[in-house]
Write an enzyme that holds these catalytic residues in place. Structure first.
Site, PDB file in Angstrom:
ATOM      1  N   ASP A 156      -4.101  -0.210  10.350  1.00  0.00           N
ATOM      2  CA  ASP A 156      -3.037   0.518   9.978  1.00  0.00           C
ATOM      3  C   ASP A 156      -2.380   1.829   9.829  1.00  0.00           C
ATOM      4  O   ASP A 156      -1.539   2.391   9.499  1.00  0.00           O
ATOM      5  CB  ASP A 156      -1.619  -0.383   9.598  1.00  0.00           C
ATOM      6  CG  ASP A 156      -0.423   0.003   9.430  1.00  0.00           C
ATOM      7  OD1 ASP A 156       0.225   0.286  10.828  1.00  0.00           O
ATOM      8  OD2 ASP A 156       0.118  -0.143   9.028  1.00  0.00           O
ATOM      9  N   ASP A 187      -1.520   1.427   1.824  1.00  0.00           N
ATOM     10  CA  ASP A 187      -0.990   0.685   2.628  1.00  0.00           C
ATOM     11  C   ASP A 187      -2.270  -0.935   2.968  1.00  0.00           C
ATOM     12  O   ASP A 187      -2.422  -0.163   4.399  1.00  0.00           O
ATOM     13  CB  ASP A 187      -0.293   1.454   3.789  1.00  0.00           C
ATOM     14  CG  ASP A 187       1.328   1.580   3.163  1.00  0.00           C
ATOM     15  OD1 ASP A 187       1.957   1.265   2.134  1.00  0.00           O
ATOM     16  OD2 ASP A 187       1.894   2.804   4.089  1.00  0.00           O
TER      17      ASP A 187
END
Length: 273
Positions: A207, A224
């Site tokens: 991501d 993240d």
């Protein structure tokens, strides 16, 4: 700190009536916790973030000495909201709260399916969200142990993840690449960090973008890790190619020369020796 772009702010309600309504929604336990920062913008998102189970988790983290008090809102996205918190010793920490009302997690099953670490997930959104938080915590531990620059994960409990704060002593967090001036050296560092992640931690971020790559005093840092998958995941190559293309696209727009995507992927995987 998040890859998700900020949500639109909810319209503010004016006057004492709005504050009174918000206060009436607080249970006695919630008020006694004294952890919420009583600002109007926090009341606006109260029902989406600080439901009773989440408040109980925060109280547990306080009792365990992980945090002392929530300081304020830092970032918001579709899946989570991020707050700064104060630790018992006065240092700052990050509190990432995954939204239990978010429907976005149903789209994330492809990142968990096939991962033996999370084969015990029970049906239901809360179980999925708890697994997602646990997955991010474990991925960060693995990445950090391998030498990747990531925030130090401190604790995880259900839908709440606690990590070290990365920023200055005034509480100003480091900024993502999207908000920073970048150089060819920054691009090389990103490729280096992704290479360490792949070859030593055996993970693909899955991501990666200019929204969750940060420029710190010590160098490029990745954030993240909820979507990160093991290199043996059936879609790991697809995710790696997408990560590289996202990074290349951003740096090219900033006028930085980048590696060919195929060449970059081979370099990251150690196949171009």
């Amino acid at each position: 700190m998040l890859s998700e772009e900020p949500e639109e702010q909810l319209p503010k309600e004016n006057g004492q009536k709005a504050m009174d309504r918000a206060d009436r929604r607080l249970s006695r336990r919630e008020r006694e916790s004294r952890l919420l920062v009583k600002r109007s913008e926090d009341y606006d998102v109260f029902d989406n973030v600080f439901d009773v189970p989440t408040l109980m988790i925060i109280n547990d983290l306080k009792d365990d000495g992980v945090i002392h008090q929530i300081r304020g809102s830092l970032a918001a996205g579709k899946e989570s909201k991020v707050y700064t918190a104060i630790a018992p010793d006065g240092t700052l920490r990050i509190l990432k709260i995954y939204l239990t009302v978010s429907a976005e997690f149903k789209k994330r099953l492809q990142y968990i399916a096939g991962d033996p670490r999370f084969s015990d997930i029970k049906p239901g959104s809360r179980s999925l969200i708890a697994a997602w938080a646990r997955k991010e915590f474990k991925n960060m531990l693995a990445a950090r142990a391998a030498g990747v620059r990531v925030p130090r994960p401190i604790a995880v409990k259900k839908n709440v993840l606690v990590m070290e704060f990365v920023g200055d002593s005034e509480g100003n967090a480091v900024r993502p690449l999207i908000e920073s001036k970048v150089t060819s050296g920054d691009y090389r560092q990103v490729i280096e960090q992704v290479t360490i992640l792949y070859q030593k931690a055996r993970l693909v971020h899955a991501d990666l973008s200019e929204y969750n790559i940060f420029k710190t005093d010590s160098g490029i840092m990745l954030f993240d890790f909820g979507s990160a998958v093991d290199v043996q995941h059936p879609n790991s190559k697809q995710f790696l190619v997408r990560d590289v293309m996202n990074v290349n696209r951003f740096f090219e727009k900033r006028g930085i020369e980048v590696l060919d995507a195929v060449q970059a992927v081979e370099k990251i995987k150690g196949e171009n020796k």
